[in-house]
Design a protein around this motif. Sequence first.
Motif, mmCIF file in Angstrom:
data_model
loop_
_atom_site.group_PDB
_atom_site.id
_atom_site.type_symbol
_atom_site.label_atom_id
_atom_site.label_comp_id
_atom_site.label_asym_id
_atom_site.label_seq_id
_atom_site.Cartn_x
_atom_site.Cartn_y
_atom_site.Cartn_z
ATOM 1 N N VAL A 6 -1.232 1.017 3.677
ATOM 2 C CA VAL A 6 -0.215 0.317 4.576
ATOM 3 C C VAL A 6 -0.368 0.620 6.096
ATOM 4 C CG1 VAL A 6 2.185 0.250 5.175
ATOM 5 C CG2 VAL A 6 1.357 0.055 2.871
ATOM 6 N N ALA A 45 3.706 -2.677 0.948
ATOM 7 C CA ALA A 45 4.948 -1.630 1.188
ATOM 8 C C ALA A 45 5.994 -1.955 0.311
ATOM 9 C CB ALA A 45 5.559 -2.080 2.581
ATOM 10 N N LEU A 92 6.239 3.218 5.049
ATOM 11 C CA LEU A 92 7.565 2.193 5.082
ATOM 12 C C LEU A 92 8.381 2.303 6.228
ATOM 13 C CD1 LEU A 92 9.077 2.675 1.322
ATOM 14 C CD2 LEU A 92 7.036 1.145 2.336
ATOM 15 N N ALA A 95 6.291 0.640 8.807
ATOM 16 C CA ALA A 95 5.971 -1.061 8.414
ATOM 17 C C ALA A 95 7.390 -1.749 8.555
ATOM 18 C CB ALA A 95 5.551 -1.124 6.949
ATOM 19 N N LEU A 122 12.835 -1.780 4.151
ATOM 20 C CA LEU A 122 11.804 -0.984 4.108
ATOM 21 C C LEU A 122 12.397 0.436 4.813
ATOM 22 C CD1 LEU A 122 8.829 -3.141 4.302
ATOM 23 C CD2 LEU A 122 9.797 -2.242 2.300
#
Length: 358
Positions: A185, A208, A240, A243, A252
Motif C-alpha cells: 500500500v 487497503a 491505512l 491511504a 480507512l
Amino acid sequence: SSRRSDRVADWRERRSKVGVIRQLGRLTRTVPLAGPEACAIAVYMEPSGAELDQPGHERPAREQGHEGVACVDDAARAVVLYCALWQQRHDPAARAAAAGLLRFLAYMQEADGRFANFIFDWTGQRNRTGLTSYPGGPAWQARAVHALACGVATFGDSEWEERFQRGVRWLDDSIPYLDVRAVAVLAALQHWRATRSADSADRIVVWAEAIAGQSQDGILLDAAGVAPPHLWGHLQEAALAAAGHALARPDLVACAQASADALLVPAVDKRLPVDSLLPFDVSCVAAGLTGVANATGCQQYADAAARARAWFSGRNAARAPVYDRERGLVYDGVDEGRVSRNSGAESNVEGGLALCAA
C-alpha cells in the motif's frame, strides 16, 4: 512534565539526523557485478574496538543456511530513508546514496520483474535459491517496489517507472501477510503521489480494504486469524492512515485510529519497555502513530509517537541509549535488558526512519 520531556527528547533526536547515517556509510560497500555505481549495505556488523570510527567486523546472514552479506530488504528500506531525507533537506549525499542503492536493486531484479534478495559475497554473486532469497518473495518484493516508487518520485527517470511496473504486478497476487500488504500500500501510494496513476489508486483501495477487513477487537492483524500481531514490520496503521487521508477515505483512517488506540498507544508504555526489543519494533510503532496523527490531526498520537522514539535515547528496559549520537549509529536493540553492541543494516535503517523521517 513527562509529556514535555518526551517532546524535547524527540526534537533532539530528529535534530541529529546526520549521525544515524554515519553508520550506514560504514556498512555500505560497492558491488562490482551490479555496476560501477551500485552499492549495498552489510547485513550485520559486530564491534571491533572502542575507537569511535572503527568499522567493526561484518558477519553474513546465516540464520537459514548461508544467506549472504547484503540484501534487497535492507537496501530498499534505505532507499526509502534516503529519499525522505532528500525531500526534507535536499542533501546531495542522501540523493547519491539512494541512487547507488537503486542500482543494486536494478541488478537484483529479474527480467520478469521479480527480485532475489541476497548476494552471497561482495562481488555480487546472487543467491536465487535460498529460503530467504528466492525470486519474488513477498517481503523483499514489496520493499523493492516501494523503493522503486521512491525512485520515480525522487529521480523521475523512466527506468524506475518501467522497473516499478514490472515489479508491482507481482504484488497483485494473493499475499497472506497483511504487514507485507501494508508495505505494498505504501509503495502504491508513493507512486500515486508522484504520478497520479489510476492503476496505483485502484491498488491502494483494494489492498487497503483487504487490510481493514482483518481485525480483532479493533486491532489490525498481521494475517487472517492470527493474533496478537507482532510489532516488527507492523505497518498496517501507517498504511491505512496515509491511504485514507490521501484518497479521502475516512473509513480507512478510522480503522487505523481504532487499531492505534487498541494496540500502538498501549504498546508505547507496556510493550516497548520489555527486556528484548528491536529498533524495527519501535520504528513501526512510531510510524503508525505518526501516520494516525497526520491523518486525524490529534496531538495525542503525535505525543505517543514521541514517547516511542524516546526508546532510542534511553526510555527502554536497559535505561541506556540505543542510538549512540557520538558514534552516529543505532545498536541492534535491547537484549535481556542490555543494549546490544552490534549495529547492522536493519537497525540503522529503521532507526533512521524513526528518528529522521518522522
